[in-house]
Design an enzyme around this catalytic site. Structure first.
Site, mmCIF file in Angstrom:
data_model
loop_
_atom_site.group_PDB
_atom_site.id
_atom_site.type_symbol
_atom_site.label_atom_id
_atom_site.label_comp_id
_atom_site.label_asym_id
_atom_site.label_seq_id
_atom_site.Cartn_x
_atom_site.Cartn_y
_atom_site.Cartn_z
ATOM 1 N N ASP A 207 48.833 10.704 19.157
ATOM 2 C CA ASP A 207 48.480 12.046 19.603
ATOM 3 C C ASP A 207 47.949 12.903 18.458
ATOM 4 O OD1 ASP A 207 48.757 14.127 21.760
ATOM 5 O OD2 ASP A 207 50.029 15.067 20.247
ATOM 6 N N TYR A 211 45.140 16.414 12.762
ATOM 7 C CA TYR A 211 45.656 17.718 12.323
ATOM 8 C C TYR A 211 46.868 17.677 11.397
ATOM 9 C CZ TYR A 211 42.791 18.504 16.429
ATOM 10 O OH TYR A 211 41.776 18.479 17.337
ATOM 11 N N LEU A 212 47.281 16.506 10.965
ATOM 12 C CA LEU A 212 48.572 16.423 10.262
ATOM 13 C C LEU A 212 48.636 17.202 8.953
ATOM 14 C CD1 LEU A 212 49.806 12.736 10.739
ATOM 15 C CD2 LEU A 212 49.693 14.629 12.340
ATOM 16 N N GLU A 249 43.727 9.423 19.080
ATOM 17 C CA GLU A 249 43.190 10.547 19.831
ATOM 18 C C GLU A 249 42.624 11.517 18.817
ATOM 19 O OE1 GLU A 249 44.082 14.419 22.579
ATOM 20 O OE2 GLU A 249 45.364 13.881 20.905
ATOM 21 N N ASP A 315 44.536 15.442 30.349
ATOM 22 C CA ASP A 315 44.144 16.773 29.885
ATOM 23 C C ASP A 315 42.895 17.234 30.642
ATOM 24 O OD1 ASP A 315 46.182 16.960 27.960
ATOM 25 O OD2 ASP A 315 45.003 15.785 26.527
HETATM 26 C C1 NOJ Z 1 47.081 16.024 23.087
HETATM 27 C C2 NOJ Z 1 47.670 15.632 24.407
HETATM 28 O O1 NOJ Z 1 46.772 14.785 25.073
HETATM 29 C C3 NOJ Z 1 47.931 16.911 25.182
HETATM 30 O O2 NOJ Z 1 48.325 16.634 26.488
HETATM 31 C C4 NOJ Z 1 48.957 17.712 24.442
HETATM 32 O O3 NOJ Z 1 49.139 18.940 25.093
HETATM 33 C C5 NOJ Z 1 48.532 17.956 22.999
HETATM 34 N N1 NOJ Z 1 48.056 16.785 22.355
HETATM 35 C C6 NOJ Z 1 49.676 18.475 22.183
HETATM 36 O O4 NOJ Z 1 50.592 17.438 21.980
#
Ligand code: NOJ
Ligand code: CA
Length: 564
Positions: A207, A211-212, A249, A315
Site C-alpha cells: 500500500d 510516501y514512506l 501500489e 478506490d
Molecule cells: C491506498 C488504498 O488503496 C486506499 O484504499 C487507502 O485508503 C489508502 N491507501 C490509505 O491506506
C-alpha cells in the site's frame, strides 16, 4: 503448507489471473452481516471455476475500520470480525490445494490513530515510540506534499492536544504516518512481512509505497530512500520466502512508476496506474493511440518482473496523472451522475462506467489479459455488478458481492438493512439482474463470457507470458493491434474500441505461412501472402494465432525475448 511452498517457484505471477477481495464485502459465513475469512474459503470453488490463480485480500488485521482496514491497530492479529488466525491458515491451505495463491496487503506508510504505538507516542515525549512518528510545532514542514484525500483533509498535519504537537498524515487524520528514518520502524515492518509470509501468504500488494520517507523541499514521494527500503525488504523475502511476490501500489507518473521495478531488485510487480485511466479515455475517443504511447513507454518490464494491469479496484478511479483536458473529458464521459466525483476521481464500478455493456467489459478484460504481465480483476466486475452513489467515501464500490437474486444478494443470512453495507438496489445492476447463481452456466452471461475468456487465456498462457509486445498498424484508426511473439507462435491481438463495425488489414511477415486460428473473440479473416484482412464488429476483439516455422537461430528482436 506443503502445497504452498511448491507454488512459490519462479515468476509464477505471469501465469495467474489475480482477483481482488475486500473480505468484509465478499461472503458472510457466520450470519453477523460482515464478510469474513471463512467466507472467502467457502467461495474458493467459485474462484477456481472462474480461473483465478491468485487472490489479493484487503487488510484483514485488527483495525479501527475507518478506512476499510488500512488503519491497523494490531499488525499481528486478525480482526475478530473477520475470523481467527486458524481461519487464515485454513484459507491459505485450501487455496493452495486448488492452486490459488494468496496475497495480503502490506500497509507500511501509516497505522491507526488508535494503535498502541501512537497512543504511547502521543502521551509521552520521552516514550521510545515518539520517534516512530513525525511531529511538528508549527505544522508547516513538507509544504510541497500534496494532500491525497483532498475532499476530506485540508492538510497533512493535524494538531494533537495530548501530544502538544502536530503529527503528519498522508491520508486521513486518523492514520498517522510512521517515521521511516527510525530504524526500529523499518525492522518492525520486516517483522510484519515475515509474520504473515510465515502463515503461508504468497506475497503482498504493498500500500502507498511512494510516501514512506519525507524530505524538506521535496514532494515527499518516490524518494531514493523509498527504493532502498523496498530493495531491502525484497532481499529479505528472496532469502527467506523465495517466490513471494510484492506488488507496488505507486500511483505516479510513468518515469516514477517504472522505477519501482528497481532493475529487477525491487518490486516484481507494479500496478500499471499510468495505463488505467488511458484505457477509458481511449475507449471514449475510439482512438487507441494513447495506449500505444503508454505501453511503448513502459514495456518491456525488466527481467523477472511484470506489470499488474487493472480496470477497477476498491478506490475511486484516480485521475491524478492525467492532464486537465483529459480529466475534463473523463468526467464528461464517466462522471456525469451527481456525487460521482471523489478526490478528483470517479467512484464508480466497471459495469456502470461502461453503460452496462457486457461486450465492452469483455473487450477490456481481454485487452488486459493479452498484455505482457498479469491482469487484476475486482470482485463482482465479472458479473457486472453496480455501485451505490448514496454511500459515503468509496463504500459504494465495496457493496456485498451478489451471489443470488435475493435482496441481501445471498451474501449473508441477514436481511439487507443489517449487512455491513446495503447491497446495490437498482434494477439494472443490483442482485435481481446481476448475480452469480443466475449467470453461472448461462452461455451468454457476462460471468460465463469472462470465465471462457480466462480459460482460453490459461490454455495459451505459455504464449502470453513473455514480455514480447510489438504494436501493429491495422490501417483502421479505432483498432488497437499488437503482436505477442514466442519462438513457435505469434498471436495477433485486435481490439475494435469503436462502436462501429470496421474492416482493416495487417501486414504479415513473409515467414508467417500458416493458416491463422482465432483463439478467442470474433473476427472474419482472409489472408493473402503478405496481409491479413479482417472484419470486426463494434467493440469486438480477436486473438489470432499463427504458427511460425521453428528456427531458434532466427533470433527475435531484443524486446521480444522471453526472459523468464
Ligand atoms: C491506498 C488504498 O488503496 C486506499 O484504499 C487507502 O485508503 C489508502 N491507501 C490509505 O491506506
Ligand atoms: Ca461474518
Amino acid at each position: 503448507m506443503v502445497a504452498g511452498s511448491s507454488l512459490r517457484s519462479g515468476a509464477w505471477f505471469r501465469t495467474a489471473v489475480f482477483y481482488e477481495i475486500p473480505v468484509r464485502s465478499f461472503y458472510d459465513s457466520n450470519g453477523d452481516g460482515i464478510g469474513d475469512l471463512p467466507g472467502v474459503t467457502e467461495k474458493l470453488g467459485y474462484l477456481s471455476e472462474l480461473g483465478v490463480g491468485a487472490v489479493w485480500l484487503l487488510p484483514f488485521y485488527r483495525s479501527a475500520w475507518r478506512d476499510e482496514g488500512y488503519d491497523i491497530t494490531d499488525h499481528y492479529a486478525i480482526d475478530p470480525s473477520l475470523g481467527t488466525i486458524d481461519d487464515l491458515d485454513r484459507l491459505v491451505q485450501e487455496a493452495h490445494a486448488r492452486g490459488i495463491r494468496v496475497l495480503g496487503d502490506l500497509v507500511t506508510n501509516h497505522i491507526s490513530i488508535d494503535h498502541p504505538w501512537f497512543q504511547e507516542a502521543r502521551r509521552d515525549r520521552s516514550s521510545p515510540r515518539r520517534s516512530w512518528f513525525l511531529w511538528s510545532d508549527t505544522g508547516k514542514e513538507f509544504s510541497r506534499t500534496r494532500v491525497i484525500f483532498r475532499d476530506v483533509e485540508p492538510t497533512n498535519w493535524t494538531w494533537d492536544d495530548l501530544a502538544g504537537q502536530y503529527y503528519f498524515h498522508r491520508f486521513y487524520a486518523t492514520q498517522p504516518d510512521l517515521n521511516y528514518d527510525e530504524p526500529a520502524v523499518r525492522q518492525e515492518m520486516f517483522r510484519v512481512a515475515r509474520f504473515w509470509l510465515g502463515h503461508g501468504l504468497d506475497g503482498f500488494r504493498c500500500d502507498a509505497v511512494p510516501y514512506l520517507f519525507k524530505r524538506e523541499g521535496t514532494r515527499c514521494q518516490s524518494l531514493p530512500e523509498v527504493h532502498v527500503f523496498f530493495k531491502e525488504l525484497r532481499a529479505v523475502l528472496d532469502a527467506e520466502f523465495p517466490g513471494a511476490v510484492l506488488v507496488a501500489e505507486a500511483n505516479q507518473s510513468i518515469p516514477e512508476t517504472v522505477q519501482y521495478f528497481g532493475d529487477s531488485r525491487e518490486f516484481p510487480m507494479v500496478m500499471h496506474f499510468p495505463l488505467m485511466p488511458n484505457l477509458y479515455l481511449a475507449l471514449a475517443e475510439e482512438d487507441p493511440r494513447r495506449l500505444r504511447h503508454v505501453l511503448q513507454a513502459t514495456l518491456p518490464a525488466p527481467p523477472g518482473c511484470g506489470w499488474a494491469y487493472f480496470l477497477r479496484n476498491h478506490d475511486e478511479v484516480t485521475l491524478e496523472q492525467v492532464s486537465d483536458d483529459e480529466r475534463e473529458m473523463f468526467l464528461w464521459v464517466y462522471g456525469k451522475y451527481p456525487r460521482t466525483v471523489l478526490n478528483g476521481g470517479v467512484r464508480r464500478r466497471l459495469a456502470p462506467m461502461l453503460d452496462g455493456d457486457d461486450t465492452t467489459i469483455v473487450l477490456m478484460t481481454a485487452l488486459l489479459l493479452s498484455l505482457p504481465g498479469a491482469a487484476f480483476l475486482y470482485y463482482g466486475d465479472e458479473i457486472g455488478m453496480g455501485d451505490r452513489l448514496d454511500l459515503p467515501d468509496r463504500d459504494g464500490v465495496r457493496t456485498p458481492m451478489q451471489w443470488t437474486s435475493a435482496a441481501n444478494a445471498g451474501f449473508s443470512t441477514l436481511p439487507p438493512e443489517r449487512l455491513i453495507r446495503p447491497p446495490v438496489d437498482d434494477p439494472v445492476y443490483g442482485p435481481a439482474a446481476r448475480n452469480v447463481a443466475d449467470e453461472r452456466g448461462r452461455p451468454d452471461s457476462l460471468l460465463e463470457r469472462i470465465r471462457q475468456l480466462i480459460a482460453l487465456w490459461s490454455a495459451h498462457v505459455d504464449e502470453f507470458r513473455s514480455e514480447a509486445f510489438l504494436a501493429a498498424e491495422p490501417q483502421v484508426p479505432s483498432v488497437f493491434a499488437f503482436w505477442r511473439d514466442q519462438p513457435a507462435t505469434r498471436i495477433l491481438c485486435l481490439y475494435n474500441i469503436s462502436r462501429a463495425s470496421v474492416s482493416g488489414t495487417v501486414r504479415l511477415d513473409p515467414e508467417l505461412k500458416s493458416t491463422p486460428t482465432v483463439l478467442a473473440g470474433e473476427a472474419t479473416l482472409a489472408r493473402s501472402d503478405s496481409q491479413l484482412s479482417f472484419d470486426l464488429a463494434g467493440r469486438r476483439f480477436a486473438w489470432i494465432r499463427f504458427a511460425r516455422p521453428f528456427a531458434p537461430s532466427m533470433g527475435l528482436p531484443a524486446s521480444s525475448v522471453d526472459r523468464l
